[in-house]
Write a protein that holds these residues in place. Structure first.
Motif, PDB file in Angstrom:
ATOM      1  N   HIS A   1       0.743  -1.177   0.033  1.00  0.00           N
ATOM      2  CA  HIS A   1       0.032   0.041   0.086  1.00  0.00           C
ATOM      3  C   HIS A   1       0.830   1.159  -0.061  1.00  0.00           C
ATOM      4  N   LEU A   2       0.183   2.302  -0.125  1.00  0.00           N
ATOM      5  CA  LEU A   2       0.923   3.705   0.249  1.00  0.00           C
ATOM      6  C   LEU A   2      -0.215   4.479   0.807  1.00  0.00           C
ATOM      7  N   HIS A   3       0.361   5.810   1.247  1.00  0.00           N
ATOM      8  CA  HIS A   3      -0.627   6.749   1.948  1.00  0.00           C
ATOM      9  C   HIS A   3      -0.366   7.904   0.966  1.00  0.00           C
ATOM     10  N   GLN A   4      -1.646   8.149   0.352  1.00  0.00           N
ATOM     11  CA  GLN A   4      -1.684   9.263  -0.793  1.00  0.00           C
ATOM     12  C   GLN A   4      -1.608  10.647   0.057  1.00  0.00           C
TER      13      GLN A   4
ATOM     14  N   SER B   1       2.807   7.731  13.553  1.00  0.00           N
ATOM     15  CA  SER B   1       2.090   8.863  13.771  1.00  0.00           C
ATOM     16  C   SER B   1       2.180   9.281  11.994  1.00  0.00           C
ATOM     17  N   ARG B   2       1.032   9.952  11.486  1.00  0.00           N
ATOM     18  CA  ARG B   2       0.878  10.229  10.124  1.00  0.00           C
ATOM     19  C   ARG B   2       0.110  11.553  10.206  1.00  0.00           C
ATOM     20  N   THR B   3       0.284  12.264   8.851  1.00  0.00           N
ATOM     21  CA  THR B   3      -0.136  13.532   8.589  1.00  0.00           C
ATOM     22  C   THR B   3      -1.519  13.451   8.272  1.00  0.00           C
ATOM     23  N   ASP B   4      -2.248  12.311   8.241  1.00  0.00           N
ATOM     24  CA  ASP B   4      -3.513  12.108   7.823  1.00  0.00           C
ATOM     25  C   ASP B   4      -4.263  11.746   9.125  1.00  0.00           C
ATOM     26  N   PRO B   5      -5.048  12.944   9.622  1.00  0.00           N
ATOM     27  CA  PRO B   5      -5.910  12.751  11.049  1.00  0.00           C
ATOM     28  C   PRO B   5      -7.116  11.713  10.856  1.00  0.00           C
ATOM     29  N   ASN B   6      -7.343  11.252   9.683  1.00  0.00           N
ATOM     30  CA  ASN B   6      -8.242  10.247   9.434  1.00  0.00           C
ATOM     31  C   ASN B   6      -7.662   8.764   9.343  1.00  0.00           C
ATOM     32  N   GLU B   7      -6.307   8.583   9.554  1.00  0.00           N
ATOM     33  CA  GLU B   7      -5.630   7.791   9.328  1.00  0.00           C
ATOM     34  C   GLU B   7      -5.770   6.594   8.040  1.00  0.00           C
ATOM     35  N   GLN B   8      -7.087   6.134   7.934  1.00  0.00           N
ATOM     36  CA  GLN B   8      -7.147   5.103   7.122  1.00  0.00           C
ATOM     37  C   GLN B   8      -7.572   5.630   5.511  1.00  0.00           C
ATOM     38  N   GLU B   9      -7.972   7.011   5.693  1.00  0.00           N
ATOM     39  CA  GLU B   9      -8.690   7.554   4.612  1.00  0.00           C
ATOM     40  C   GLU B   9      -7.332   7.523   3.284  1.00  0.00           C
TER      41      GLU B   9
END
Length: 136
Positions: free
Chosen positions: A55-58, A115-123
């Motif tokens: 996967h990746l985190h867009q 920690s991720r810069t996506d506050p919705n984590e899975q979005e």
């Protein structure tokens, strides 16, 4: 008049969930548990032998601190690169970086603070099924 400004929040959660990428998370700081607008912070458990889906985190960066165990990770174009992160190590994953982490141990769990810069984590999770079988 009631204030609508965000405020400090303590989260005492033991709520766990399985992410799209197939790993186990303990809910911490996120848009769902606080007024966070720019980050999430969770505990990530790699069960013995656990392997994520590729996967990746867009458009979102990830920072990880390994608390326990060791995790291998294939990453980059075609998942051709590899690294190992162990207890006490920090790991940075840039936005849009394909990766596939896995627990190096078949008998011990690995534990990380994520920690991720996506506050919705899975979005922002985008699965890459075409890469799932690259390193079996």
């Amino acid at each position: 008049m009631e204030s609508t400004l965000p405020t400090c929040t303590v989260v005492r959660s033991e709520e766990q969930y399985r992410g799209k990428q197939g790993l186990q998370y303990q809910m911490g700081i996120s848009a769902q548990s606080t007024a966070s607008q720019g980050l999430c912070l969770h505990l990530n458990t790699f069960l013995p032998g656990a392997r994520a889906k590729a996967h990746l985190h867009q458009n979102h960066e990830t920072a990880i601190y390994m608390l326990k165990g060791a995790v291998g990770m294939w990453y980059g174009e075609g998942l051709k690169e590899h690294l190992v992160v162990q207890a006490g190590d920090y790991l940075y994953i840039p936005a849009n970086m394909p990766h596939l982490p896995y627990n190096l141990s078949e008998t011990e769990e690995a534990l990380a603070v994520l920690s991720r810069t996506d506050p919705n984590e899975q979005e922002s999770v985008t699965l890459l099924p075409e890469l799932d079988l690259v390193h079996l």
